[in-house]
Design a protein around this motif. Structure first.
Motif, short mmCIF file in Angstrom:
data_model
loop_
_atom_site.label_atom_id
_atom_site.label_comp_id
_atom_site.label_asym_id
_atom_site.label_seq_id
_atom_site.Cartn_x
_atom_site.Cartn_y
_atom_site.Cartn_z
N GLU A 1 -12.92 -9.44 -4.46
CA GLU A 1 -13.56 -8.22 -4.89
C GLU A 1 -12.62 -7.49 -5.84
OE1 GLU A 1 -15.55 -4.45 -2.64
OE2 GLU A 1 -15.74 -6.44 -1.78
N PRO A 2 -13.14 -6.90 -6.90
CA PRO A 2 -12.26 -6.27 -7.90
C PRO A 2 -11.50 -5.07 -7.34
CG PRO A 2 -14.56 -5.82 -8.40
CD PRO A 2 -14.54 -6.79 -7.26
N ASP A 3 -10.31 -4.84 -7.91
CA ASP A 3 -9.47 -3.74 -7.47
C ASP A 3 -10.11 -2.39 -7.71
OD1 ASP A 3 -7.04 -5.80 -8.78
OD2 ASP A 3 -7.18 -5.37 -6.66
N ASP A 4 -11.01 -2.29 -8.70
CA ASP A 4 -11.61 -0.98 -8.99
C ASP A 4 -12.64 -0.58 -7.94
OD1 ASP A 4 -13.68 -2.68 -9.69
OD2 ASP A 4 -13.69 -2.12 -11.80
N ALA A 5 -12.81 -1.42 -6.91
CA ALA A 5 -13.70 -1.05 -5.80
C ALA A 5 -13.02 -0.06 -4.86
CB ALA A 5 -14.11 -2.30 -5.03
N VAL A 6 -11.73 0.20 -5.04
CA VAL A 6 -11.00 1.17 -4.23
C VAL A 6 -11.49 2.57 -4.60
CG1 VAL A 6 -8.71 2.13 -3.72
CG2 VAL A 6 -9.00 -0.33 -4.06
N THR A 7 -11.74 3.40 -3.57
CA THR A 7 -12.27 4.73 -3.83
C THR A 7 -11.43 5.81 -3.15
OG1 THR A 7 -13.75 4.58 -1.92
CG2 THR A 7 -14.66 3.93 -4.05
N VAL A 8 -11.47 6.99 -3.72
CA VAL A 8 -10.80 8.14 -3.12
C VAL A 8 -11.45 8.42 -1.77
CG1 VAL A 8 -10.40 10.63 -3.34
CG2 VAL A 8 -10.11 9.13 -5.33
N GLY A 83 8.22 6.34 5.17
CA GLY A 83 9.58 6.55 4.71
C GLY A 83 10.13 5.34 3.98
N ALA A 84 11.39 5.47 3.57
CA ALA A 84 12.06 4.40 2.85
C ALA A 84 12.02 3.12 3.68
CB ALA A 84 13.49 4.79 2.55
N GLY A 85 11.77 2.01 3.04
CA GLY A 85 11.72 0.73 3.72
C GLY A 85 10.34 0.10 3.67
N ASN A 86 9.33 0.87 3.33
CA ASN A 86 7.98 0.31 3.20
C ASN A 86 7.75 -0.29 1.82
OD1 ASN A 86 7.00 0.77 5.76
ND2 ASN A 86 6.18 2.77 5.26
N SER A 87 8.63 -0.04 0.89
CA SER A 87 8.44 -0.51 -0.49
C SER A 87 8.19 -2.01 -0.53
CB SER A 87 9.65 -0.17 -1.35
OG SER A 87 9.79 1.22 -1.43
N GLY A 88 7.15 -2.39 -1.26
CA GLY A 88 6.78 -3.79 -1.38
C GLY A 88 5.84 -4.26 -0.30
N GLY A 89 5.64 -3.44 0.73
CA GLY A 89 4.75 -3.81 1.83
C GLY A 89 3.29 -3.74 1.41
N PRO A 90 2.44 -4.50 2.09
CA PRO A 90 1.03 -4.51 1.73
C PRO A 90 0.30 -3.23 2.17
CG PRO A 90 1.39 -5.87 3.67
CD PRO A 90 2.74 -5.42 3.19
N VAL A 91 -0.67 -2.83 1.34
CA VAL A 91 -1.58 -1.74 1.67
C VAL A 91 -2.94 -2.40 1.88
CG1 VAL A 91 -2.66 0.40 0.89
CG2 VAL A 91 -0.28 -0.10 0.27
N PHE A 92 -3.50 -2.26 3.07
CA PHE A 92 -4.77 -2.87 3.43
C PHE A 92 -5.90 -1.85 3.38
CE2 PHE A 92 -1.48 -5.17 5.79
CZ PHE A 92 -1.79 -6.49 5.50
N ASP A 93 -7.09 -2.30 2.98
CA ASP A 93 -8.27 -1.45 3.11
C ASP A 93 -8.83 -1.60 4.52
OD1 ASP A 93 -9.75 -3.83 3.15
OD2 ASP A 93 -10.68 -3.50 1.20
N GLY A 96 -9.36 -5.10 5.91
CA GLY A 96 -8.21 -5.98 6.07
C GLY A 96 -7.77 -6.68 4.79
N ARG A 97 -8.34 -6.30 3.65
CA ARG A 97 -7.94 -6.90 2.37
C ARG A 97 -6.74 -6.14 1.79
NH1 ARG A 97 -13.80 -6.33 -0.17
NH2 ARG A 97 -13.23 -4.27 0.53
N VAL A 98 -5.82 -6.88 1.19
CA VAL A 98 -4.68 -6.24 0.53
C VAL A 98 -5.20 -5.67 -0.79
CG1 VAL A 98 -2.41 -6.55 -0.50
CG2 VAL A 98 -3.00 -7.78 1.59
N ILE A 99 -5.07 -4.34 -0.96
CA ILE A 99 -5.53 -3.69 -2.18
C ILE A 99 -4.38 -3.16 -3.02
CG2 ILE A 99 -7.77 -3.07 -1.23
CD1 ILE A 99 -6.58 -0.17 -0.89
N GLY A 100 -3.18 -3.12 -2.44
CA GLY A 100 -2.04 -2.59 -3.18
C GLY A 100 -0.73 -2.95 -2.53
N LEU A 101 0.35 -2.58 -3.22
CA LEU A 101 1.71 -2.75 -2.71
C LEU A 101 2.37 -1.38 -2.69
CD1 LEU A 101 2.84 -5.90 -4.69
CD2 LEU A 101 1.97 -5.79 -2.36
N PHE A 102 2.89 -1.01 -1.53
CA PHE A 102 3.55 0.28 -1.38
C PHE A 102 4.72 0.34 -2.35
CE2 PHE A 102 6.35 3.40 0.40
CZ PHE A 102 5.53 4.32 1.02
N THR A 103 4.85 1.46 -3.05
CA THR A 103 5.95 1.56 -4.02
C THR A 103 6.95 2.64 -3.66
OG1 THR A 103 4.55 2.91 -5.45
CG2 THR A 103 4.73 0.58 -5.98
#
Length: 130
Positions: A1-8, A83-93, A96-103
């Motif tokens: 599913e496309p990434d633009d399906a993410v909503t506020v 907090g610090a240490g989550n960077s690079g971790g998956p962000v799930f919708d 359960g789909r990965v929609i992003g990476l914590f920065t």
């Protein structure tokens, strides 16, 4: 599913190893040549943190004859304590789909954090395979 399906307002979950997490220590004992040796190792405990997408920032947007340029690029702003240490971790919708990476988070407010859309990770992986 496309990434633009993410909503506020969408519920998200972040998996990570922030610096404030509980730390466990593993003790390994070995016996060599009649000597017993102990080795200690820190075993990190992952955290699961929930929140919502509070804003979606696009690199550029057109509003009539005005071009709006984001200072942060394409990111998801999330309202979740982290907090610090989550960077690079998956962000799930919520499915359960990965929609992003914590920065990163805002240092003045630890409940505002950011993630880049997962499409950028896919693009990097494709570049590595060429």
């Amino acid at each position: 599913e496309p990434d633009d399906a993410v909503t506020v307002g969408e519920n998200v979950t972040v998996l990570g190893y922030p610096g404030f997490s509980e730390k466990n220590v593993g003790i390994t004992e070995t016996r060599e040549n009649g000597e017993t040796r102990r080795q200690l190792a820190v075993i990190p405990e992952p955290t699961v943190t929930t929140g919502i997408i509070s804003n979606i920032s696009l690199p550029t947007q057109q509003a009539g004859n005005t071009t709006i340029i984001s200072t942060m690029g394409h990111v998801y702003q999330m309202s979740l304590p982290s907090g610090a240490g989550n960077s690079g971790g998956p962000v799930f919708d919520s499915k359960g789909r990965v929609i992003g990476l914590f920065t990163y988070g805002n240092t003045s407010n630890e409940t505002v954090t950011y993630a880049v859309p997962v499409q950028y990770a896919r693009n990097l992986m494709l570049m590595q395979r060429q």
